[in-house]
Design a protein around this motif. Structure first.
Motif, PDB file in Angstrom:
ATOM      1  N   GLU A   8       4.209 -11.040 -12.958  1.00 52.71           N
ATOM      2  CA  GLU A   8       5.173 -10.024 -13.422  1.00 52.71           C
ATOM      3  C   GLU A   8       4.465  -8.697 -13.229  1.00 52.71           C
ATOM      4  O   GLU A   8       3.501  -8.213 -13.996  1.00 52.71           O
ATOM      5  CB  GLU A   8       5.160 -10.172 -14.889  1.00 52.71           C
ATOM      6  CG  GLU A   8       6.526  -9.285 -15.781  1.00 52.71           C
ATOM      7  CD  GLU A   8       7.771  -9.443 -14.925  1.00 52.71           C
ATOM      8  OE1 GLU A   8       8.324  -8.451 -14.732  1.00 52.71           O
ATOM      9  OE2 GLU A   8       8.208 -10.535 -14.992  1.00 52.71           O
ATOM     10  N   ALA A   9       4.771  -7.907 -12.048  1.00 49.61           N
ATOM     11  CA  ALA A   9       4.185  -6.565 -11.723  1.00 49.61           C
ATOM     12  C   ALA A   9       4.098  -5.460 -12.878  1.00 49.61           C
ATOM     13  O   ALA A   9       3.233  -5.041 -13.104  1.00 49.61           O
ATOM     14  CB  ALA A   9       4.808  -6.354 -10.453  1.00 49.61           C
TER      15      ALA A   9
ATOM     16  N   MET B  59      -3.278 -12.413 -13.606  1.00 49.83           N
ATOM     17  CA  MET B  59      -2.820 -10.952 -13.824  1.00 49.83           C
ATOM     18  C   MET B  59      -4.212 -10.124 -14.245  1.00 49.83           C
ATOM     19  O   MET B  59      -4.377  -8.754 -13.908  1.00 49.83           O
ATOM     20  CB  MET B  59      -1.863 -11.102 -14.897  1.00 49.83           C
ATOM     21  CG  MET B  59      -0.706 -11.350 -14.607  1.00 49.83           C
ATOM     22  SD  MET B  59       0.289 -11.891 -15.975  1.00 49.83           S
ATOM     23  CE  MET B  59       1.061 -10.474 -16.256  1.00 49.83           C
ATOM     24  N   ASP B  60      -5.142 -10.704 -14.914  1.00 46.98           N
ATOM     25  CA  ASP B  60      -6.208 -10.013 -15.206  1.00 46.98           C
ATOM     26  C   ASP B  60      -7.067  -9.520 -14.113  1.00 46.98           C
ATOM     27  O   ASP B  60      -7.608  -8.636 -13.954  1.00 46.98           O
ATOM     28  CB  ASP B  60      -7.319 -10.788 -16.195  1.00 46.98           C
ATOM     29  CG  ASP B  60      -6.739 -10.896 -17.662  1.00 46.98           C
ATOM     30  OD1 ASP B  60      -5.780 -10.146 -17.963  1.00 46.98           O
ATOM     31  OD2 ASP B  60      -7.155 -11.852 -18.282  1.00 46.98           O
TER      32      ASP B  60
ATOM     33  N   LEU C 155       7.056   4.137 -20.630  1.00 50.24           N
ATOM     34  CA  LEU C 155       7.640   3.903 -21.932  1.00 50.24           C
ATOM     35  C   LEU C 155       6.397   2.950 -22.601  1.00 50.24           C
ATOM     36  O   LEU C 155       6.349   3.168 -23.822  1.00 50.24           O
ATOM     37  CB  LEU C 155       8.765   3.015 -21.972  1.00 50.24           C
ATOM     38  CG  LEU C 155       9.789   3.783 -21.465  1.00 50.24           C
ATOM     39  CD1 LEU C 155      11.151   3.218 -21.192  1.00 50.24           C
ATOM     40  CD2 LEU C 155      10.215   5.091 -22.714  1.00 50.24           C
ATOM     41  N   ASN C 156       5.847   1.923 -21.787  1.00 56.10           N
ATOM     42  CA  ASN C 156       5.013   1.120 -22.542  1.00 56.10           C
ATOM     43  C   ASN C 156       3.748   1.614 -23.128  1.00 56.10           C
ATOM     44  O   ASN C 156       3.075   1.082 -24.068  1.00 56.10           O
ATOM     45  CB  ASN C 156       4.415  -0.126 -21.375  1.00 56.10           C
ATOM     46  CG  ASN C 156       5.500  -1.142 -21.278  1.00 56.10           C
ATOM     47  OD1 ASN C 156       6.006  -1.531 -22.386  1.00 56.10           O
ATOM     48  ND2 ASN C 156       5.889  -1.660 -20.101  1.00 56.10           N
ATOM     49  N   PHE C 157       3.128   2.574 -22.377  1.00 53.93           N
ATOM     50  CA  PHE C 157       2.068   3.354 -22.923  1.00 53.93           C
ATOM     51  C   PHE C 157       2.284   4.591 -23.995  1.00 53.93           C
ATOM     52  O   PHE C 157       1.331   4.856 -24.513  1.00 53.93           O
ATOM     53  CB  PHE C 157       0.776   3.437 -21.813  1.00 53.93           C
ATOM     54  CG  PHE C 157       1.381   4.750 -21.126  1.00 53.93           C
ATOM     55  CD1 PHE C 157       1.321   6.209 -21.561  1.00 53.93           C
ATOM     56  CD2 PHE C 157       1.747   4.574 -19.671  1.00 53.93           C
ATOM     57  CE1 PHE C 157       1.726   7.109 -20.479  1.00 53.93           C
ATOM     58  CE2 PHE C 157       1.830   5.581 -18.771  1.00 53.93           C
ATOM     59  CZ  PHE C 157       1.910   6.895 -19.297  1.00 53.93           C
ATOM     60  N   THR C 158       3.639   4.937 -23.938  1.00 56.56           N
ATOM     61  CA  THR C 158       3.766   6.118 -24.902  1.00 56.56           C
ATOM     62  C   THR C 158       3.898   5.580 -26.372  1.00 56.56           C
ATOM     63  O   THR C 158       4.040   6.501 -27.359  1.00 56.56           O
ATOM     64  CB  THR C 158       5.050   6.857 -24.659  1.00 56.56           C
ATOM     65  OG1 THR C 158       6.129   5.625 -24.415  1.00 56.56           O
ATOM     66  CG2 THR C 158       4.930   7.550 -23.317  1.00 56.56           C
ATOM     67  N   LEU C 159       3.824   4.388 -26.914  1.00 53.87           N
ATOM     68  CA  LEU C 159       3.855   3.496 -27.911  1.00 53.87           C
ATOM     69  C   LEU C 159       2.621   4.066 -28.523  1.00 53.87           C
ATOM     70  O   LEU C 159       2.687   4.224 -29.985  1.00 53.87           O
ATOM     71  CB  LEU C 159       3.567   2.203 -27.764  1.00 53.87           C
ATOM     72  CG  LEU C 159       5.384   1.411 -27.502  1.00 53.87           C
ATOM     73  CD1 LEU C 159       5.041  -0.087 -27.152  1.00 53.87           C
ATOM     74  CD2 LEU C 159       6.188   1.611 -28.584  1.00 53.87           C
ATOM     75  N   ASN C 160       1.379   4.435 -27.841  1.00 58.42           N
ATOM     76  CA  ASN C 160       0.167   4.662 -28.481  1.00 58.42           C
ATOM     77  C   ASN C 160      -0.010   6.389 -28.466  1.00 58.42           C
ATOM     78  O   ASN C 160      -1.204   6.846 -28.641  1.00 58.42           O
ATOM     79  CB  ASN C 160      -1.168   4.121 -28.035  1.00 58.42           C
ATOM     80  CG  ASN C 160      -0.887   2.502 -28.223  1.00 58.42           C
ATOM     81  OD1 ASN C 160      -0.566   1.839 -29.080  1.00 58.42           O
ATOM     82  ND2 ASN C 160      -1.126   1.811 -26.849  1.00 58.42           N
TER      83      ASN C 160
ATOM     84  N   LYS D  33      -0.546  -2.754 -18.366  1.00 52.04           N
ATOM     85  CA  LYS D  33      -1.771  -2.895 -18.753  1.00 52.04           C
ATOM     86  C   LYS D  33      -2.907  -1.898 -18.214  1.00 52.04           C
ATOM     87  O   LYS D  33      -3.688  -1.448 -18.956  1.00 52.04           O
ATOM     88  CB  LYS D  33      -2.148  -4.247 -18.594  1.00 52.04           C
ATOM     89  CG  LYS D  33      -1.831  -5.477 -19.712  1.00 52.04           C
ATOM     90  CD  LYS D  33      -2.084  -6.806 -18.999  1.00 52.04           C
ATOM     91  CE  LYS D  33      -3.431  -7.148 -19.539  1.00 52.04           C
ATOM     92  NZ  LYS D  33      -3.713  -8.605 -19.279  1.00 52.04           N
ATOM     93  N   VAL D  34      -2.605  -1.708 -16.687  1.00 46.90           N
ATOM     94  CA  VAL D  34      -3.467  -1.078 -16.210  1.00 46.90           C
ATOM     95  C   VAL D  34      -3.454   0.617 -16.764  1.00 46.90           C
ATOM     96  O   VAL D  34      -4.582   1.160 -16.896  1.00 46.90           O
ATOM     97  CB  VAL D  34      -3.457  -0.862 -14.714  1.00 46.90           C
ATOM     98  CG1 VAL D  34      -3.953   0.216 -14.070  1.00 46.90           C
ATOM     99  CG2 VAL D  34      -3.674  -2.405 -14.126  1.00 46.90           C
ATOM    100  N   ALA D  35      -2.150   0.968 -16.965  1.00 48.52           N
ATOM    101  CA  ALA D  35      -1.725   2.243 -17.341  1.00 48.52           C
ATOM    102  C   ALA D  35      -2.402   2.491 -18.815  1.00 48.52           C
ATOM    103  O   ALA D  35      -3.301   3.449 -18.979  1.00 48.52           O
ATOM    104  CB  ALA D  35      -0.343   2.544 -17.398  1.00 48.52           C
TER     105      ALA D  35
END
Length: 471
Positions: A345-346, A315-316, A389-394, A352-354
């Motif tokens: 897991e796409a 994945m990395d 949604l995943n990057f709006t946490l920050n 992670k990229v976002a």
């Protein structure tokens, strides 16, 4: 009379007989003090007393080469020189030592009172490697005796090829040596002697394990993909080994059972999959090597990810490929194949990229990432929403300019429920309210009540009042 142990006296007497050349009398005396070992396969050369006897007998007949100034030697010296030189010539003749009485005496004591390791080491010291190997086989000695007595002395003295030739001569299929060869490979791996290990695996025609060793040569200690770019010949060697193995499997598939029981086996499907991995790693290596050379490389880390690692490392690799190109689109094709080939897991990778793109403040690239994901043809309906949604946490770390970009991205989301969730995470409660009231009545009431509660908790009286009025 005094009750002392007579063993020392018998040993001294026996040594005196040896030095006097009375070999039969020496045997008789030593018989009274020397005892055979309880375990013939112990990793020692036997008792100190036996070693002293062997050491003396060997030193007595040590070969001496004739030098030019030996013309002036005394008659006795000349006789000794000729005798020992003829012995050395006998020794050189295919390592045969059976014609010399002193060496025969050594073998008598070794076979009577010595361990298998002592006998094998004696043969090895006198260039009788074949005899050492045959003794090992006949006595069915454990692999530790082979390592200690034959293998280590062979590679340390540069005679590994001679050993390999003899192993093949005695048993062309190498089946008799399987246990010993596998033990030698494990020993070399423990010692980190990977070049000797690779040479031995090639001799064994153990192509799967040889391919695994090549993977280590490719990956070990590399700090950059520029470095890996210079090691691509190892990738070609991996493919060569695997292709040869496939040919051997297909040739032997018609027989009742596959030969080469000690060689590592792998199904044809798995081998083909590994060949595909190597091909993909070559593409990744060329791409990232080019990126590093052109200076677009952004990501740095303590370990260099390759496709030969676990799923997290793969994945990395996918993240690295997407982030290090000139733009997301350039590396997306290779990254997408990595995700597909290894069924990774796409969404997790895209998220992670976002997050990395947010850190680098490359906001336009996020939109390009979402576009690539949607156009990939295998994205689920909410994949794009989940990435946002995943990057709006920050969101608290975002700049004011980015808040506007984020608002645009949220508006493009597919699901209203996800939009509300994203607005709530960004603390944009008014926007969350506006989307909530557009829902079906029962659901709208639940959503607006939730927004009102959040407004009350955060002290936003304006949004609280609007929600209360609507309700």
């Amino acid at each position: 009379k005094s009750g002392l142990d007579p063993g020392g006296a018998w040993h001294a007497w026996g040594m005196a007989c040896l030095k006097a050349g009375n070999l039969s009398s020496a045997r008789e005396k030593f018989n009274r003090c020397l005892k055979p070992p309880t375990d013939l396969n112990q990793l020692s050369h036997g008792s100190r007393l036996v070693q002293d006897v062997i050491q003396y007998l060997e030193s007595t007949v040590k070969p001496i080469l004739i030098a030019d100034d030996d013309y002036f030697a005394t008659l006795r010296e000349l006789e000794a020189t000729l005798r020992t030189r003829s012995l050395s010539l006998e020794m050189m003749c295919e390592g045969k030592i059976q014609h010399n009485s002193y060496y025969q005496e050594c073998l008598f004591y070794l076979h009577s009172y010595g361990t298998n390791l002592a006998i094998i080491s004696f043969y090895m010291r006198h260039d009788c490697m074949r005899e050492a190997l045959l003794h090992l086989l006949n006595k069915e000695s454990p692999s530790e005796v082979f390592i200690e007595g034959i293998f280590i002395p062979s590679y340390e003295s540069g005679k590994l090829h001679m050993l390999e030739n003899l192993l093949e001569t005695i048993d062309p299929g190498l089946e008799s040596w399987g246990v010993y060869l596998i033990a030698a490979c494990k020993y070399l791996q423990r010692k980190n002697y990977y070049h000797i290990l690779y040479e031995l695996q090639q001799f064994m025609k153990d192509h799967v394990r040889a391919a695994m060793t090549c993977i280590r040569f490719f990956t070990h200690g590399a700090k950059s993909y520029t470095e890996l770019g210079g090691r691509q010949t190892w990738l070609l060697k991996i493919k060569d080994h695997l292709k040869v193995y496939l040919q051997e499997v297909s040739r032997s598939s018609g027989r009742k059972k596959m030969a080469f029981t000690f060689r590592k086996k792998m199904s044809a499907t798995d081998v083909s999959r590994h060949i595909s991995t190597v091909d993909l790693q070559m593409e990744v290596t060329k791409f990232l090597h080019r990126c590093e050379s052109s200076g677009t490389c952004q990501m740095t880390g303590s370990s260099l990810p390759t496709l030969f690692g676990n799923n997290n490392m793969k994945m990395d690799v996918a993240c690295k490929v997407m982030l290090e190109g000139k733009n997301i689109e350039e590396g997306f094709g290779i990254a997408f194949r990595v995700l597909q080939d290894f069924q990774l897991e796409a969404t997790e990778v895209y998220s992670k990229v976002a997050k990395q793109l947010v850190k680098q403040q490359k906001y336009s690239e996020i939109r390009q990432l979402l576009k690539c994901v949607n156009e990939s043809g295998v994205a689920a309906q909410n994949d794009g929403d989940n990435i946002i949604l995943n990057f709006t946490l920050n969101v608290n770390t975002f700049s004011l300019l980015w808040i506007q970009d984020l608002d645009n991205l949220i508006q493009d989301m597919d699901s209203d429920e996800n939009k509300i969730q994203a607005y709530v995470m960004c603390n944009k409660l008014r926007s969350a309210y506006l989307v909530s009231v557009r829902q079906e009545k029962t659901r709208a009431v639940q959503l607006v009540q939730h927004v009102r509660q959040l407004a009350e908790n955060s002290g936003d009286d304006v949004v609280k009042a609007i929600c209360a009025q609507w309700l």
